[in-house]
Write an enzyme that holds these catalytic residues in place. Sequence first.
Site, PDB file in Angstrom:
ATOM      1  N   SER A   1      57.756  48.417  32.365  1.00  0.00           N
ATOM      2  CA  SER A   1      58.606  49.336  31.654  1.00  0.00           C
ATOM      3  C   SER A   1      59.996  49.443  32.278  1.00  0.00           C
ATOM      4  O   SER A   1      60.990  49.836  31.674  1.00  0.00           O
ATOM      5  CB  SER A   1      58.028  50.739  31.260  1.00  0.00           C
ATOM      6  OG  SER A   1      57.489  51.179  32.522  1.00  0.00           O
TER       7      SER A   1
ATOM      8  N   HIS B   1      54.714  48.386  26.082  1.00  0.00           N
ATOM      9  CA  HIS B   1      56.103  47.800  25.889  1.00  0.00           C
ATOM     10  C   HIS B   1      55.961  46.432  25.254  1.00  0.00           C
ATOM     11  O   HIS B   1      57.258  46.105  24.864  1.00  0.00           O
ATOM     12  CB  HIS B   1      57.053  48.098  27.154  1.00  0.00           C
ATOM     13  CG  HIS B   1      57.239  49.303  27.613  1.00  0.00           C
ATOM     14  ND1 HIS B   1      58.021  50.216  27.235  1.00  0.00           N
ATOM     15  CD2 HIS B   1      56.364  49.952  28.506  1.00  0.00           C
ATOM     16  CE1 HIS B   1      57.902  51.289  27.680  1.00  0.00           C
ATOM     17  NE2 HIS B   1      56.927  51.323  28.496  1.00  0.00           N
TER      18      HIS B   1
ATOM     19  N   GLU C   1      50.562  46.096  33.853  1.00  0.00           N
ATOM     20  CA  GLU C   1      51.367  46.171  32.283  1.00  0.00           C
ATOM     21  C   GLU C   1      51.504  44.644  32.065  1.00  0.00           C
ATOM     22  O   GLU C   1      51.685  43.946  33.035  1.00  0.00           O
ATOM     23  CB  GLU C   1      52.521  46.789  32.450  1.00  0.00           C
ATOM     24  CG  GLU C   1      52.330  48.425  32.950  1.00  0.00           C
ATOM     25  CD  GLU C   1      53.484  49.077  33.172  1.00  0.00           C
ATOM     26  OE1 GLU C   1      54.490  48.831  32.440  1.00  0.00           O
ATOM     27  OE2 GLU C   1      53.524  49.927  34.060  1.00  0.00           O
TER      28      GLU C   1
HETATM   29  C1  LIG Z   1      53.445  51.401  30.585  1.00  0.00           C
HETATM   30  C2  LIG Z   1      53.185  52.523  30.019  1.00  0.00           C
HETATM   31  N1  LIG Z   1      51.981  52.940  29.748  1.00  0.00           N
HETATM   32  C3  LIG Z   1      51.731  54.152  29.098  1.00  0.00           C
HETATM   33  C4  LIG Z   1      52.625  55.093  28.689  1.00  0.00           C
HETATM   34  C5  LIG Z   1      52.298  56.470  28.272  1.00  0.00           C
HETATM   35  O1  LIG Z   1      52.413  56.379  26.566  1.00  0.00           O
HETATM   36  P1  LIG Z   1      52.820  57.706  25.920  1.00  0.00           P
HETATM   37  O2  LIG Z   1      54.247  57.667  26.025  1.00  0.00           O
HETATM   38  O3  LIG Z   1      52.341  57.377  24.613  1.00  0.00           O
HETATM   39  O4  LIG Z   1      52.183  58.725  26.413  1.00  0.00           O
HETATM   40  C6  LIG Z   1      54.158  54.763  29.015  1.00  0.00           C
HETATM   41  C7  LIG Z   1      55.106  55.588  28.461  1.00  0.00           C
HETATM   42  O5  LIG Z   1      56.164  55.950  29.193  1.00  0.00           O
HETATM   43  C8  LIG Z   1      54.196  53.435  29.520  1.00  0.00           C
HETATM   44  O6  LIG Z   1      55.535  53.131  29.787  1.00  0.00           O
END
Ligand SMILES: Cc1ncc(COP(=O)(O)O)c(C=O)c1O
Length: 384
Positions: free
Chosen positions: A179, A207, A175
Amino acid sequence: MERLIDDFIGKRKEDGLLRELKPASMRSGGKIEFSKRVLADFSSNDYLGLSGHPLLIEASKNAAEKFGISSCGSRLLSGNLSLHEELEEKTAKFKNKEAAIVFNSGYQANVGIIGALYSQGDCIFADRLIHASLLDGIILSGAKLFRFLHNDCNHLESLLKKERGKFKNCLIVTESLFSMDGDKAPLTKLVALKNKYAAWLYVDEAHATGIYGSDGAGLVQANRLESEVDLIMGTFSKGLGSFGAYLAASKRTVTYLVNTCRSFIYSTSLPPTVIAANLASLDLVKKEPQRRIKLLENAQYLRQKLADKGWKIKGESQIIPLIIGENQQAVSYSQALQNRGYWVLPIRPPTVPKGQARLRFSLTYDHPKEILSKLNDDLQKIKI
Ligand SMILES: Cc1ncc(COP(=O)(O)O)c(C=O)c1O
């Protein structure tokens, strides 16, 4: 089966880990209402406060009138509206890549893309703290997974050195802004490693999108690495205040995914109302940089206040994790803050490692400094 369910619930209750859903009757402008009580909302991902913006609402209304509520089919059938293609073009430009493909959610994007591109005989090196959707995508792909210590490029390189040669294709997954820890990935170092070991790099900007970079495109843009990162994934559902997700990549990769990615092919496409809001949101992010500037200034303000009081906080962004440690203590702090008018939730294992239960303050443009200052004062008054 009933016994299994009862045992599970009993054990989760005992460990302070049973989650329950609570319906909100209102959520807007940094506030949320439960049972006729309005609280300051520190748990949403509406970082730029765009979800209630009149331009997004107007765009959605217009699209509903023109196209109806549903897209009524998958993209390869009748669910491919001109709006979808417009959004993909705009997203590709925003991310400075050749092309983009829109997904129904970040979860569907991560689960689908990795499995479409990688399979048995390939290897994937992933940061230990990646989101569950990325992990699920990797597991489904059948590729061999190696996990490196969080943001530790030395550990990653030692794994690559030892294992890379045994496999065909190789992917590094991270990432850009984590998050649950609110910290940033060492993107420049990851690019150097992916070049050295003939791998591709997949960066989830869920994020960071809207918050970082000269146009708000994210941390890949902030580091000027668009041409180096092969697969830039992100969502419209957090900083952009809407819903859905995308991958920005080469044109050939996008064409390949349109033909192979099961979570893209076998699902009704996003409704026109959502696509229109996403288009409006991309415009606003570019036009209103003051939103991300104020958000990051406020985040720094609260971080400093909490650090001055001796709280253990992590990261360097609008996501402020305050580490409590034990699950039950985190729950008690969260409850005490709720009693004082703040909607802040405890984050517990398995979402975070054992012993690192935390309160996760998710700041948004709609939180004025006065609320942050009061939150800091109130936190000091809580005795657990
Ligand atoms: C790093 C990350 N990727 C993907 C997602 C998933 O995204 P979505 O909520 O649009 O399904 C999240 C959501 O919580 C996330 O934090």
